[in-house]
Design a protein around this motif. Sequence first.
Motif, PDB file in Angstrom:
ATOM      1  N   LEU A  24       0.820  -1.211   0.000  1.00  0.00           N
ATOM      2  CA  LEU A  24       0.000   0.000   0.000  1.00  0.00           C
ATOM      3  C   LEU A  24       0.852   1.258   0.000  1.00  0.00           C
ATOM      4  CD1 LEU A  24      -2.827  -1.083   2.447  1.00  0.00           C
ATOM      5  CD2 LEU A  24      -2.953  -0.869  -0.044  1.00  0.00           C
ATOM      6  N   SER A  25       1.974   1.210   0.696  1.00  0.00           N
ATOM      7  CA  SER A  25       2.866   2.362   0.721  1.00  0.00           C
ATOM      8  C   SER A  25       3.478   2.616  -0.660  1.00  0.00           C
ATOM      9  CB  SER A  25       3.973   2.136   1.747  1.00  0.00           C
ATOM     10  OG  SER A  25       4.923   3.153   1.687  1.00  0.00           O
ATOM     11  N   LEU A  26       3.949   1.555  -1.302  1.00  0.00           N
ATOM     12  CA  LEU A  26       4.540   1.712  -2.630  1.00  0.00           C
ATOM     13  C   LEU A  26       3.496   2.128  -3.663  1.00  0.00           C
ATOM     14  CD1 LEU A  26       7.005  -1.304  -2.714  1.00  0.00           C
ATOM     15  CD2 LEU A  26       7.573   1.110  -2.536  1.00  0.00           C
ATOM     16  N   ALA A  27       2.290   1.586  -3.557  1.00  0.00           N
ATOM     17  CA  ALA A  27       1.228   1.972  -4.490  1.00  0.00           C
ATOM     18  C   ALA A  27       0.857   3.437  -4.307  1.00  0.00           C
ATOM     19  CB  ALA A  27       0.008   1.087  -4.293  1.00  0.00           C
ATOM     20  N   SER A  28       0.834   3.890  -3.070  1.00  0.00           N
ATOM     21  CA  SER A  28       0.528   5.297  -2.809  1.00  0.00           C
ATOM     22  C   SER A  28       1.598   6.214  -3.378  1.00  0.00           C
ATOM     23  CB  SER A  28       0.396   5.515  -1.305  1.00  0.00           C
ATOM     24  OG  SER A  28       0.253   6.871  -1.017  1.00  0.00           O
ATOM     25  N   LEU A  52      -4.103   7.262 -15.000  1.00  0.00           N
ATOM     26  CA  LEU A  52      -3.807   6.652 -13.717  1.00  0.00           C
ATOM     27  C   LEU A  52      -3.975   5.137 -13.781  1.00  0.00           C
ATOM     28  CD1 LEU A  52      -2.963   7.561 -10.913  1.00  0.00           C
ATOM     29  CD2 LEU A  52      -5.362   7.584 -10.287  1.00  0.00           C
ATOM     30  N   LYS A  53      -5.026   4.663 -14.443  1.00  0.00           N
ATOM     31  CA  LYS A  53      -5.253   3.221 -14.581  1.00  0.00           C
ATOM     32  C   LYS A  53      -4.133   2.551 -15.352  1.00  0.00           C
ATOM     33  CE  LYS A  53     -10.107   2.268 -14.253  1.00  0.00           C
ATOM     34  NZ  LYS A  53     -11.342   1.990 -14.924  1.00  0.00           N
ATOM     35  N   SER A  54      -3.704   3.164 -16.445  1.00  0.00           N
ATOM     36  CA  SER A  54      -2.642   2.558 -17.246  1.00  0.00           C
ATOM     37  C   SER A  54      -1.314   2.573 -16.498  1.00  0.00           C
ATOM     38  CB  SER A  54      -2.507   3.266 -18.592  1.00  0.00           C
ATOM     39  OG  SER A  54      -2.057   4.590 -18.412  1.00  0.00           O
ATOM     40  N   GLY A  55      -1.052   3.629 -15.759  1.00  0.00           N
ATOM     41  CA  GLY A  55       0.183   3.696 -14.989  1.00  0.00           C
ATOM     42  C   GLY A  55       0.207   2.693 -13.854  1.00  0.00           C
ATOM     43  N   MET A  56      -0.905   2.527 -13.166  1.00  0.00           N
ATOM     44  CA  MET A  56      -0.965   1.566 -12.072  1.00  0.00           C
ATOM     45  C   MET A  56      -0.965   0.127 -12.591  1.00  0.00           C
ATOM     46  SD  MET A  56      -0.646   3.300  -9.390  1.00  0.00           S
ATOM     47  CE  MET A  56      -1.014   2.168  -8.082  1.00  0.00           C
ATOM     48  N   GLN A  65       7.323  -4.638  -7.893  1.00  0.00           N
ATOM     49  CA  GLN A  65       6.098  -5.231  -7.358  1.00  0.00           C
ATOM     50  C   GLN A  65       6.249  -6.742  -7.230  1.00  0.00           C
ATOM     51  OE1 GLN A  65       3.595  -4.016  -5.945  1.00  0.00           O
ATOM     52  NE2 GLN A  65       2.291  -5.793  -5.866  1.00  0.00           N
ATOM     53  N   ARG A  66       6.887  -7.375  -8.199  1.00  0.00           N
ATOM     54  CA  ARG A  66       7.099  -8.825  -8.106  1.00  0.00           C
ATOM     55  C   ARG A  66       8.113  -9.165  -7.022  1.00  0.00           C
ATOM     56  NH1 ARG A  66       8.719 -10.488 -13.775  1.00  0.00           N
ATOM     57  NH2 ARG A  66       9.185  -8.301 -13.982  1.00  0.00           N
TER      58      ARG A  66
END
Length: 87
Positions: A24-28, A52-56, A65-66
């Motif tokens: 959650l911290s990295l996603a934020s 935002l959707k394409s970037g996330m 992330q992996r």
Amino acid sequence: MVGFGRLLVLLAVMAISGYWVLRLSLASRKREALEAAWNEGAGDALDFDAYLKSGMAAWENSLPQRMLRLVMLLPFAIVGSLVYFAN
């Protein structure tokens, strides 16, 4: 054996909570970076939500992330190898 089971449960709870806090911290942080890039004019062709959707979505499949999944696997691998080599 009961003590070892409690250790595994505690380790699982700590690993899962650590994973979610980091995720959650990295996603934020990634979302804030995308918002800053949008404000600087990076996504002129797309509306903000699509940008935002394409970037996330790209972030979900990225190497950091992996690698974050190792937070879940590494503690169990260490404890398992310690138990294996100690016996």
